[in-house]
Design an enzyme around this catalytic site. Sequence first.
Site, PDB file in Angstrom:
ATOM      1  N   LYS A  41       0.848  -1.190   0.000  1.00  0.00           N
ATOM      2  CA  LYS A  41       0.000   0.000   0.000  1.00  0.00           C
ATOM      3  C   LYS A  41       0.882   1.239   0.000  1.00  0.00           C
ATOM      4  CE  LYS A  41      -2.130   1.660   3.815  1.00  0.00           C
ATOM      5  NZ  LYS A  41      -1.892   3.098   3.862  1.00  0.00           N
ATOM      6  N   ASP A  68      -3.513   4.395  -1.496  1.00  0.00           N
ATOM      7  CA  ASP A  68      -4.362   4.845  -0.385  1.00  0.00           C
ATOM      8  C   ASP A  68      -4.272   6.362  -0.255  1.00  0.00           C
ATOM      9  OD1 ASP A  68      -5.722   5.035   2.054  1.00  0.00           O
ATOM     10  OD2 ASP A  68      -4.017   4.336   3.234  1.00  0.00           O
ATOM     11  N   LYS A  70      -7.174   8.254  -0.219  1.00  0.00           N
ATOM     12  CA  LYS A  70      -8.412   8.690   0.459  1.00  0.00           C
ATOM     13  C   LYS A  70      -8.972   9.966  -0.162  1.00  0.00           C
ATOM     14  CE  LYS A  70      -7.018   6.755   4.936  1.00  0.00           C
ATOM     15  NZ  LYS A  70      -5.600   6.424   4.688  1.00  0.00           N
ATOM     16  N   ASP A  73     -13.359  15.163  -2.226  1.00  0.00           N
ATOM     17  CA  ASP A  73     -13.430  16.513  -2.810  1.00  0.00           C
ATOM     18  C   ASP A  73     -14.783  16.657  -3.496  1.00  0.00           C
ATOM     19  OD1 ASP A  73     -12.650  19.069  -3.992  1.00  0.00           O
ATOM     20  OD2 ASP A  73     -10.582  18.384  -3.761  1.00  0.00           O
ATOM     21  N   THR A 131      -9.408   4.020  11.526  1.00  0.00           N
ATOM     22  CA  THR A 131      -9.271   3.112  12.677  1.00  0.00           C
ATOM     23  C   THR A 131      -8.574   3.787  13.855  1.00  0.00           C
ATOM     24  OG1 THR A 131      -7.450   2.203  11.380  1.00  0.00           O
ATOM     25  CG2 THR A 131      -9.405   0.860  11.576  1.00  0.00           C
ATOM     26  N   ARG A 224       3.457  -0.637  10.656  1.00  0.00           N
ATOM     27  CA  ARG A 224       4.580  -0.537  11.588  1.00  0.00           C
ATOM     28  C   ARG A 224       4.927  -1.828  12.312  1.00  0.00           C
ATOM     29  NH1 ARG A 224       1.889   4.678  14.127  1.00  0.00           N
ATOM     30  NH2 ARG A 224       0.118   3.466  13.332  1.00  0.00           N
TER      31      ARG A 224
HETATM   32  O1  C5P Z   1       1.324   1.128  10.927  1.00  0.00           O
HETATM   33  P1  C5P Z   1      -0.118   0.706  10.861  1.00  0.00           P
HETATM   34  O2  C5P Z   1      -0.302  -0.801  10.766  1.00  0.00           O
HETATM   35  O3  C5P Z   1      -0.985   1.338  11.943  1.00  0.00           O
HETATM   36  O4  C5P Z   1      -0.615   1.293   9.447  1.00  0.00           O
HETATM   37  C1  C5P Z   1      -1.960   1.303   9.043  1.00  0.00           C
HETATM   38  C2  C5P Z   1      -2.071   1.920   7.691  1.00  0.00           C
HETATM   39  O5  C5P Z   1      -3.432   1.888   7.280  1.00  0.00           O
HETATM   40  C3  C5P Z   1      -1.618   3.371   7.602  1.00  0.00           C
HETATM   41  O6  C5P Z   1      -0.986   3.508   6.335  1.00  0.00           O
HETATM   42  C4  C5P Z   1      -2.904   4.170   7.633  1.00  0.00           C
HETATM   43  O7  C5P Z   1      -2.819   5.348   6.876  1.00  0.00           O
HETATM   44  C5  C5P Z   1      -3.890   3.201   6.962  1.00  0.00           C
HETATM   45  N1  C5P Z   1      -5.293   3.373   7.311  1.00  0.00           N
HETATM   46  C6  C5P Z   1      -5.779   3.292   8.607  1.00  0.00           C
HETATM   47  N2  C5P Z   1      -7.124   3.456   8.857  1.00  0.00           N
HETATM   48  C7  C5P Z   1      -7.971   3.658   7.826  1.00  0.00           C
HETATM   49  C8  C5P Z   1      -7.490   3.734   6.501  1.00  0.00           C
HETATM   50  C9  C5P Z   1      -6.131   3.561   6.278  1.00  0.00           C
HETATM   51  O8  C5P Z   1      -5.003   3.074   9.537  1.00  0.00           O
HETATM   52  N3  C5P Z   1      -9.276   3.735   8.065  1.00  0.00           N
END
Ligand code: C5P
Length: 250
Positions: A41, A68, A70, A73, A131, A224
């Site tokens: 992603k 991603d 998002k 607009d 999330t 992460r």
């Molecule tokens: O590092 P981590 O596992 O928390 O990364 C989650 C990824 O998912 C990040 O790139 C974040 O931008 C993305 N994301 C999210 N919640 C959403 C949509 C995308 O955490 N609703």
Amino acid sequence: MSDRAMTENFSERIILALDFPHMTEMERVLSSLRGQVRYVKVGMELFYAAGPGIITELKNRGLNVFIDLKVHDIPNTAKGAVRSLASHGADMINVHAAGGVAMMEAAREGLEQGLTAGATRPLLIGVTMLTSTSQQTMNQQIGIPGTVEETVTAYAKLTAQAGLDGVVASPLEVPLIKEAVSPSFITVTPGIRPKGTDQGDQTRITTPEDALIRLGSDYIVIGRAITAAADPSAAWENMMEQLKRGETTA
Ligand code: C5P
């Protein structure tokens, strides 16, 4: 299912978030995970630094790519943004469901227009509630009353009404979404933390095995917990082991 088939099946459904400020960091992590990761992603951080060429770069390595960004607009601008993104060959693109049905329908039109001849149509996914957002933040700061589950379900229905393929949500909300829309409506779920990893800024989280096996996520997004590990390859392998164990005890 054999161990190998099981691993391949999960690998197709685990999307690694490449949240890096530049490609050097990305290269370090991808070379450590060569042969393990299948789907990546690219979010705002890397896309804005590297530009759309990153999509071709990753596709040329045989990886599936979720862009991603998002998009959110006015309908005409959202349509143009998704048209441009689709023309670069991504496998998955997303827009905010909060943009409303007209904006999502325009995005879908843009996606069809942007496709190059013979290319596979990317999945178009609506973001429900991030999330990292708790109910308190949603009620008191964003100004949406009720529970997160109610908002996510309402957004999922709007996304389906606009003809999109699925939503991004927390794995905890997958059963509700599938019930409210349909079992085939795709769920892409970040907020994934294998046992023993740091929660960070995420609030609505689960383990990979709960998301993929018990709750029924179609795809999980993990960043992460793998990319910031001292040994990303070992962290990935450990996750796959836990998934295999989860599958046999499910
Ligand atoms: O590092 P981590 O596992 O928390 O990364 C989650 C990824 O998912 C990040 O790139 C974040 O931008 C993305 N994301 C999210 N919640 C959403 C949509 C995308 O955490 N609703």
